[in-house]
Every structure is written in C-alpha cells, then in structure tokens.
Design a protein around this motif. Structure first.
Motif, PDB file in Angstrom:
ATOM      1  N   MET A 124      12.100   0.216  27.449  1.00 48.34           N
ATOM      2  CA  MET A 124      11.449   0.671  26.222  1.00 48.34           C
ATOM      3  C   MET A 124      11.838   2.120  25.916  1.00 48.34           C
ATOM      4  N   ALA A 125      11.939   2.956  26.941  1.00 49.31           N
ATOM      5  CA  ALA A 125      12.362   4.346  26.739  1.00 49.31           C
ATOM      6  C   ALA A 125      13.803   4.392  26.216  1.00 49.31           C
ATOM      7  N   LEU A 126      14.671   3.583  26.790  1.00 48.79           N
ATOM      8  CA  LEU A 126      16.066   3.543  26.341  1.00 48.79           C
ATOM      9  C   LEU A 126      16.166   3.069  24.892  1.00 48.79           C
ATOM     10  N   ILE A 127      15.429   2.031  24.540  1.00 49.25           N
ATOM     11  CA  ILE A 127      15.450   1.531  23.165  1.00 49.25           C
ATOM     12  C   ILE A 127      14.951   2.613  22.207  1.00 49.25           C
ATOM     13  N   SER A 128      13.888   3.304  22.596  1.00 52.46           N
ATOM     14  CA  SER A 128      13.351   4.382  21.747  1.00 52.46           C
ATOM     15  C   SER A 128      14.395   5.463  21.528  1.00 52.46           C
ATOM     16  N   LEU A 129      15.086   5.832  22.587  1.00 50.53           N
ATOM     17  CA  LEU A 129      16.108   6.870  22.500  1.00 50.53           C
ATOM     18  C   LEU A 129      17.249   6.441  21.576  1.00 50.53           C
ATOM     19  N   VAL A 130      17.743   5.229  21.747  1.00 52.31           N
ATOM     20  CA  VAL A 130      18.826   4.718  20.895  1.00 52.31           C
ATOM     21  C   VAL A 130      18.361   4.633  19.442  1.00 52.31           C
ATOM     22  N   ALA A 131      17.170   4.084  19.228  1.00 48.51           N
ATOM     23  CA  ALA A 131      16.648   3.944  17.861  1.00 48.51           C
ATOM     24  C   ALA A 131      16.439   5.302  17.201  1.00 48.51           C
ATOM     25  N   LEU A 132      16.051   6.302  17.994  1.00 40.91           N
ATOM     26  CA  LEU A 132      15.850   7.652  17.460  1.00 40.91           C
ATOM     27  C   LEU A 132      17.181   8.289  17.076  1.00 40.91           C
ATOM     28  N   PHE A 133      18.129   8.331  18.000  1.00 42.33           N
ATOM     29  CA  PHE A 133      19.392   9.013  17.737  1.00 42.33           C
ATOM     30  C   PHE A 133      20.272   8.269  16.739  1.00 42.33           C
ATOM     31  N   ALA A 134      20.053   6.965  16.593  1.00 44.94           N
ATOM     32  CA  ALA A 134      20.811   6.200  15.605  1.00 44.94           C
ATOM     33  C   ALA A 134      20.093   6.160  14.251  1.00 44.94           C
ATOM     34  N   MET A 135      18.942   6.857  14.169  1.00 46.77           N
ATOM     35  CA  MET A 135      18.173   6.941  12.921  1.00 46.77           C
ATOM     36  C   MET A 135      17.882   5.548  12.361  1.00 46.77           C
ATOM     37  N   SER A 136      17.206   4.747  13.170  1.00 45.29           N
ATOM     38  CA  SER A 136      16.970   3.342  12.845  1.00 45.29           C
ATOM     39  C   SER A 136      16.040   3.118  11.655  1.00 45.29           C
ATOM     40  N   TRP A 137      15.521   4.177  11.089  1.00 47.49           N
ATOM     41  CA  TRP A 137      14.643   4.059   9.913  1.00 47.49           C
ATOM     42  C   TRP A 137      15.427   4.014   8.603  1.00 47.49           C
ATOM     43  N   GLN A 138      16.760   4.006   8.673  1.00 46.57           N
ATOM     44  CA  GLN A 138      17.578   3.997   7.467  1.00 46.57           C
ATOM     45  C   GLN A 138      17.545   2.664   6.726  1.00 46.57           C
ATOM     46  N   THR A 139      17.105   1.614   7.394  1.00 43.85           N
ATOM     47  CA  THR A 139      17.082   0.272   6.810  1.00 43.85           C
ATOM     48  C   THR A 139      15.739  -0.373   7.096  1.00 43.85           C
ATOM     49  N   TRP A 140      15.227  -1.106   6.138  1.00 48.23           N
ATOM     50  CA  TRP A 140      14.006  -1.899   6.283  1.00 48.23           C
ATOM     51  C   TRP A 140      12.836  -1.053   6.788  1.00 48.23           C
ATOM     52  N   SER A 141      12.584   0.078   6.139  1.00 49.12           N
ATOM     53  CA  SER A 141      11.483   0.936   6.581  1.00 49.12           C
ATOM     54  C   SER A 141      10.766   1.558   5.387  1.00 49.12           C
ATOM     55  N   LEU A 142       9.503   1.841   5.593  1.00 51.73           N
ATOM     56  CA  LEU A 142       8.753   2.577   4.579  1.00 51.73           C
ATOM     57  C   LEU A 142       9.277   4.009   4.463  1.00 51.73           C
ATOM     58  N   ASP A 143       9.743   4.570   5.567  1.00 53.25           N
ATOM     59  CA  ASP A 143      10.331   5.914   5.515  1.00 53.25           C
ATOM     60  C   ASP A 143      11.473   5.946   4.502  1.00 53.25           C
ATOM     61  N   ARG A 144      12.317   4.959   4.532  1.00 50.49           N
ATOM     62  CA  ARG A 144      13.448   4.877   3.599  1.00 50.49           C
ATOM     63  C   ARG A 144      12.938   4.687   2.155  1.00 50.49           C
ATOM     64  N   ALA A 145      11.943   3.835   2.008  1.00 49.80           N
ATOM     65  CA  ALA A 145      11.427   3.526   0.679  1.00 49.80           C
ATOM     66  C   ALA A 145      10.805   4.752   0.003  1.00 49.80           C
ATOM     67  N   ILE A 146      10.162   5.617   0.797  1.00 51.90           N
ATOM     68  CA  ILE A 146       9.516   6.794   0.205  1.00 51.90           C
ATOM     69  C   ILE A 146      10.333   8.079   0.387  1.00 51.90           C
ATOM     70  N   GLY A 147      11.524   7.943   0.981  1.00 53.38           N
ATOM     71  CA  GLY A 147      12.436   9.078   1.074  1.00 53.38           C
ATOM     72  C   GLY A 147      12.156  10.055   2.211  1.00 53.38           C
ATOM     73  N   LEU A 148      11.512   9.598   3.261  1.00 50.64           N
ATOM     74  CA  LEU A 148      11.258  10.465   4.416  1.00 50.64           C
ATOM     75  C   LEU A 148      12.424  10.419   5.408  1.00 50.64           C
ATOM     76  N   PHE A 149      12.695  11.522   6.036  1.00 50.54           N
ATOM     77  CA  PHE A 149      13.663  11.628   7.136  1.00 50.54           C
ATOM     78  C   PHE A 149      15.060  11.162   6.764  1.00 50.54           C
ATOM     79  N   LEU A 150      15.464  11.440   5.517  1.00 52.45           N
ATOM     80  CA  LEU A 150      16.815  11.048   5.099  1.00 52.45           C
ATOM     81  C   LEU A 150      17.780  12.035   5.603  1.00 52.45           C
TER      82      LEU A 150
END
Length: 150
Positions: A124-150
């Motif tokens: 779970m720690a490894l997945i979190s790290l990969v998802a964080l550094f790969a910016m996994s919120w760029q697709t299918w996320s509310l962050d993307r929809a509202i323009g956060l963390f672009l």
C-alpha cells in the motif's frame, strides 16, 4: 508509453482507485462497536507497542496514543474512511496519498514483527508513492474536474 486497453494516465487512475477501495475495505471490515465502545483496536495496538523492541515506538505510543485512546480510535477508523473516499473520488488526492503513505508507514513500524501485515502495508505504501509521483489525479478525479493540483 504503450499500454493495453487504457492509456497510462488511466491505468494510474485505476491504481489510485484500487488503493482507495483497499482503504474502504479496511474501514468496512473494522468492528466499529469494538473500536469505539470497548477500545479493542487501541488495546491491541497498545499490546503490540508495549512489546516492541524499539524504545521509540513504546515511548511514542505511551505519550501520544495511550492518553487518548477514544480519540485515537476515531482518528484511525475515520482516517481510513476519508482516505478511501478521497482516493476513489480523486478529491484532494495528493493529500490523501501522503496521509495514506504515512499511515501505512506507521502501521509498518508498529507491526514490524508481524509478517502477515508487513506485505500489505509495504504494498500500500508503494502504491501510494507511485500514485503520488505519477500524479494519478490527472484522470477520473474530482481534483481534475475542479482544477486542483494541475
């Protein structure tokens, strides 16, 4: 990057959603009545910490968790729910990924001698790290929809 079926960003979103579902399952299967009314979760952790060979773990638990078992029970249980919801929906994703990584590292250190739990926390720690550094919120996320963390 060549991928099958989905593009790379979509696969990273699948990974993010998957770890969010893992957190939701951690929350779902907890005996909340036991945690909140009988203090079973914190009592178990206290037993583990009390036998821990690292002084810093024993001392840290005694100073931070032991004086406030009820508050810590609520914090742990609802942190897992918040992490799951944040990651599945993609809301405040980097915050959820960092918080999840830290929680997994805390679990990993506390249960350093429990090999069954170590694999789950490490993955779970490894997945979190990969998802964080790969910016996994760029697709299918509310962050993307509202323009956060672009």
């Amino acid at each position: 990057m060549r991928t099958i079926w989905l593009d790379g960003a979509q696969w990273l979103a699948v990974l993010r959603i998957g770890i969010g579902l893992w957190w939701l399952e951690s929350w779902r299967h907890k005996d909340k009545k036991g945690w909140f009314e009988r203090g079973t979760g914190i009592a178990w952790a206290s037993d583990v910490a009390g036998k821990h060979r690292w002084t810093v773990v024993r001392t840290g638990f005694e100073k931070i968790v032991a004086p406030r078992p009820k508050a810590m029970a609520y914090l742990v249980v609802y942190a897992e729910l918040a992490l799951g919801l944040g990651l599945v929906t993609g809301l405040l994703t980097p915050v959820a990924l960092v918080a999840g990584l830290l929680l997994n590292l805390l679990y990993l250190v506390l249960m350093i001698h429990d090999w069954a739990e170590q694999g789950q926390n490490a993955m779970m720690a490894l997945i979190s790290l990969v998802a964080l550094f790969a910016m996994s919120w760029q697709t299918w996320s509310l962050d993307r929809a509202i323009g956060l963390f672009l």
